[in-house]
Enzyme design. Sequence first.
Site, PDB file in Angstrom:
ATOM      1  N   HIS A  52     -30.430  25.457  82.654  1.00  0.00           N
ATOM      2  CA  HIS A  52     -31.316  24.856  81.634  1.00  0.00           C
ATOM      3  C   HIS A  52     -30.914  23.400  81.358  1.00  0.00           C
ATOM      4  O   HIS A  52     -30.653  23.018  80.212  1.00  0.00           O
ATOM      5  CB  HIS A  52     -31.279  25.686  80.336  1.00  0.00           C
ATOM      6  CG  HIS A  52     -32.460  25.423  79.445  1.00  0.00           C
ATOM      7  ND1 HIS A  52     -33.107  26.394  78.727  1.00  0.00           N
ATOM      8  CD2 HIS A  52     -33.120  24.270  79.151  1.00  0.00           C
ATOM      9  CE1 HIS A  52     -34.090  25.872  78.023  1.00  0.00           C
ATOM     10  NE2 HIS A  52     -34.117  24.564  78.264  1.00  0.00           N
ATOM     11  N   ARG A  89     -39.925  27.638  80.564  1.00  0.00           N
ATOM     12  CA  ARG A  89     -39.124  28.549  79.753  1.00  0.00           C
ATOM     13  C   ARG A  89     -38.875  29.835  80.532  1.00  0.00           C
ATOM     14  O   ARG A  89     -39.738  30.288  81.290  1.00  0.00           O
ATOM     15  CB  ARG A  89     -39.856  28.909  78.455  1.00  0.00           C
ATOM     16  CG  ARG A  89     -39.697  27.883  77.361  1.00  0.00           C
ATOM     17  CD  ARG A  89     -38.276  27.855  76.800  1.00  0.00           C
ATOM     18  NE  ARG A  89     -38.133  26.895  75.733  1.00  0.00           N
ATOM     19  CZ  ARG A  89     -37.775  25.611  75.910  1.00  0.00           C
ATOM     20  NH1 ARG A  89     -37.516  25.143  77.111  1.00  0.00           N
ATOM     21  NH2 ARG A  89     -37.649  24.802  74.882  1.00  0.00           N
TER      22      ARG A  89
HETATM   23  P1  NDP Z   1     -47.002  19.877  76.150  1.00  0.00           P
HETATM   24  O1  NDP Z   1     -47.315  20.597  74.884  1.00  0.00           O
HETATM   25  O2  NDP Z   1     -47.244  18.412  76.228  1.00  0.00           O
HETATM   26  O3  NDP Z   1     -47.788  20.549  77.370  1.00  0.00           O
HETATM   27  C1  NDP Z   1     -48.003  21.913  77.477  1.00  0.00           C
HETATM   28  C2  NDP Z   1     -49.045  22.140  78.546  1.00  0.00           C
HETATM   29  O4  NDP Z   1     -49.190  23.547  78.770  1.00  0.00           O
HETATM   30  C3  NDP Z   1     -50.424  21.621  78.156  1.00  0.00           C
HETATM   31  O5  NDP Z   1     -51.061  21.042  79.264  1.00  0.00           O
HETATM   32  C4  NDP Z   1     -51.178  22.887  77.738  1.00  0.00           C
HETATM   33  O6  NDP Z   1     -52.572  22.799  77.944  1.00  0.00           O
HETATM   34  C5  NDP Z   1     -50.566  23.877  78.695  1.00  0.00           C
HETATM   35  N1  NDP Z   1     -50.698  25.261  78.190  1.00  0.00           N
HETATM   36  C6  NDP Z   1     -50.142  25.794  77.088  1.00  0.00           C
HETATM   37  N2  NDP Z   1     -50.505  27.082  76.964  1.00  0.00           N
HETATM   38  C7  NDP Z   1     -51.319  27.342  78.008  1.00  0.00           C
HETATM   39  C8  NDP Z   1     -52.025  28.498  78.427  1.00  0.00           C
HETATM   40  N3  NDP Z   1     -51.985  29.654  77.732  1.00  0.00           N
HETATM   41  N4  NDP Z   1     -52.778  28.408  79.546  1.00  0.00           N
HETATM   42  C9  NDP Z   1     -52.851  27.248  80.235  1.00  0.00           C
HETATM   43  N5  NDP Z   1     -52.204  26.119  79.892  1.00  0.00           N
HETATM   44  C10 NDP Z   1     -51.441  26.174  78.783  1.00  0.00           C
HETATM   45  O7  NDP Z   1     -45.472  20.211  76.466  1.00  0.00           O
HETATM   46  P2  NDP Z   1     -44.448  19.359  77.358  1.00  0.00           P
HETATM   47  O8  NDP Z   1     -45.113  18.971  78.617  1.00  0.00           O
HETATM   48  O9  NDP Z   1     -43.816  18.303  76.547  1.00  0.00           O
HETATM   49  O10 NDP Z   1     -43.325  20.476  77.625  1.00  0.00           O
HETATM   50  C11 NDP Z   1     -43.647  21.670  78.318  1.00  0.00           C
HETATM   51  C12 NDP Z   1     -42.537  22.674  78.184  1.00  0.00           C
HETATM   52  O11 NDP Z   1     -41.424  22.290  78.999  1.00  0.00           O
HETATM   53  C13 NDP Z   1     -41.907  22.812  76.794  1.00  0.00           C
HETATM   54  O12 NDP Z   1     -42.694  23.622  75.962  1.00  0.00           O
HETATM   55  C14 NDP Z   1     -40.581  23.440  77.104  1.00  0.00           C
HETATM   56  O13 NDP Z   1     -40.708  24.853  77.085  1.00  0.00           O
HETATM   57  C15 NDP Z   1     -40.279  22.990  78.535  1.00  0.00           C
HETATM   58  N6  NDP Z   1     -39.120  22.095  78.605  1.00  0.00           N
HETATM   59  C16 NDP Z   1     -38.033  22.471  79.358  1.00  0.00           C
HETATM   60  C17 NDP Z   1     -36.947  21.654  79.473  1.00  0.00           C
HETATM   61  C18 NDP Z   1     -35.799  22.006  80.357  1.00  0.00           C
HETATM   62  O14 NDP Z   1     -34.780  21.298  80.337  1.00  0.00           O
HETATM   63  N7  NDP Z   1     -35.899  23.030  81.155  1.00  0.00           N
HETATM   64  C19 NDP Z   1     -36.888  20.356  78.791  1.00  0.00           C
HETATM   65  C20 NDP Z   1     -38.078  20.041  78.053  1.00  0.00           C
HETATM   66  C21 NDP Z   1     -39.144  20.907  77.950  1.00  0.00           C
HETATM   67  P3  NDP Z   1     -53.483  21.754  77.106  1.00  0.00           P
HETATM   68  O15 NDP Z   1     -53.058  20.376  77.614  1.00  0.00           O
HETATM   69  O16 NDP Z   1     -54.881  22.068  77.478  1.00  0.00           O
HETATM   70  O17 NDP Z   1     -53.140  21.955  75.656  1.00  0.00           O
HETATM   71  C1  OXD Z   2     -36.633  21.313  75.519  1.00  0.00           C
HETATM   72  C2  OXD Z   2     -35.533  21.873  76.312  1.00  0.00           C
HETATM   73  O1  OXD Z   2     -37.528  22.047  75.095  1.00  0.00           O
HETATM   74  O2  OXD Z   2     -34.531  21.144  76.546  1.00  0.00           O
HETATM   75  O3  OXD Z   2     -36.630  20.078  75.296  1.00  0.00           O
HETATM   76  O4  OXD Z   2     -35.614  23.009  76.760  1.00  0.00           O
END
Ligand code: NDP
Ligand code: OXD
Length: 313
Positions: free
Chosen positions: A276, A228
């Site tokens: 994005h 993000r």
């Molecule tokens: P998940 O919820 O599966 O994974 C999030 C990960 O981040 C987890 O491993 C979590 O740790 C870790 N995390 C969260 N907060 C913290 C913190 N404060 N410190 C350390 N680690 C942290 O999400 P996804 O993998 O499905 O997606 C990740 C992000 O990708 C989405 O939230 C979105 O913002 C972004 N995204 C962007 C897209 C794009 O097109 N650019 C498309 C899709 C998603 P833990 O496993 O221990 O909970």
């Molecule tokens: C998502 C994105 O969160 O596209 O899936 O950013």
Amino acid sequence: MTILLTMTGIDAGPWQQQLEALNLNQEFLIWPSDEPLDSVKYALAWNSPHGVLARCPNLEVVFSLGAGVDHLISDPDLPDVPIVRIVDPNLTMRMTEYVVFHVLLHHRRFHDYDRAQRAKKWEVLYQPGANEVRVGVMGMGTLGSDSACKLRDLGFQVAGWSNSPKSFAGIESFAGMDQLTPFLNRTDILVVLLPHTPETEGILNKNLFAALARDGAGQGPVLINAGRGRLQIDDDIVTALDENVLHAVSLDVFEQEPLPVDSALWSHERATLTPHIASESDNRALTKYIAEQIKRHESGQALENVIDNTKGY
Ligand code: NDP
Ligand code: OXD
């Protein structure tokens, strides 16, 4: 029973058509609408205007049309109903393509060879093997862990950083703020797939960039952020590039989207930008997932991938 489609920046029409084809036996409403919202049981939301969901008194489930839910959590009037986020192989595949492509782009010095080609220069540049390069993945959830495993399979030395420790074969695990610095100290190419929460906002700043490894086999630290935009401080990235604290960046997300035309990032020669699109939601794949969740809910089964509101992701 009605499904409300409330989205900004996406055309709701194709989502409705795909859902209709799945015979869910539901009515549809596309926001904005003058119709009463009392019959709305499910909402499909992407950057929905704040307050709209609170106007649906019989809402039972909200579906985020993406993996991220920050667009929902930021709504001060968000109703207290389960929020289901997208976890789907199609979305994961697309993100892994983006991450692997950008890691290889920098690792194989694509920009240098592109410049050399345009200057008609036959120039062989040093390239380390993948086994000499340390990739660090911030966010080892659904998306980060898949990218990490694919990069490991290509031979990179991969580590992950997350809230809780992980156990993936051949991938070193770091967890929590206490282990952030050691994780950064061993990282040449930093891939970021964290969600935007109060804890992660602005985490990609000058202090973090300064902690990345400077003794790597490549040309210097590389940042790839597809998580993000609010994770990063755009101005700190520009300064870090100018001062060679960062050698290069690939950015799919920005503090402000669309990226303002006067941002110095647009024309920085070591910045690779995309709007994005790292993993765009494909309505054909994702409506099937949503329909499956609705069927589960209707038949009394538990919904999958409900977010933890206290964590915000
Ligand atoms: P998940 O919820 O599966 O994974 C999030 C990960 O981040 C987890 O491993 C979590 O740790 C870790 N995390 C969260 N907060 C913290 C913190 N404060 N410190 C350390 N680690 C942290 O999400 P996804 O993998 O499905 O997606 C990740 C992000 O990708 C989405 O939230 C979105 O913002 C972004 N995204 C962007 C897209 C794009 O097109 N650019 C498309 C899709 C998603 P833990 O496993 O221990 O909970
Ligand atoms: C998502 C994105 O969160 O596209 O899936 O950013």
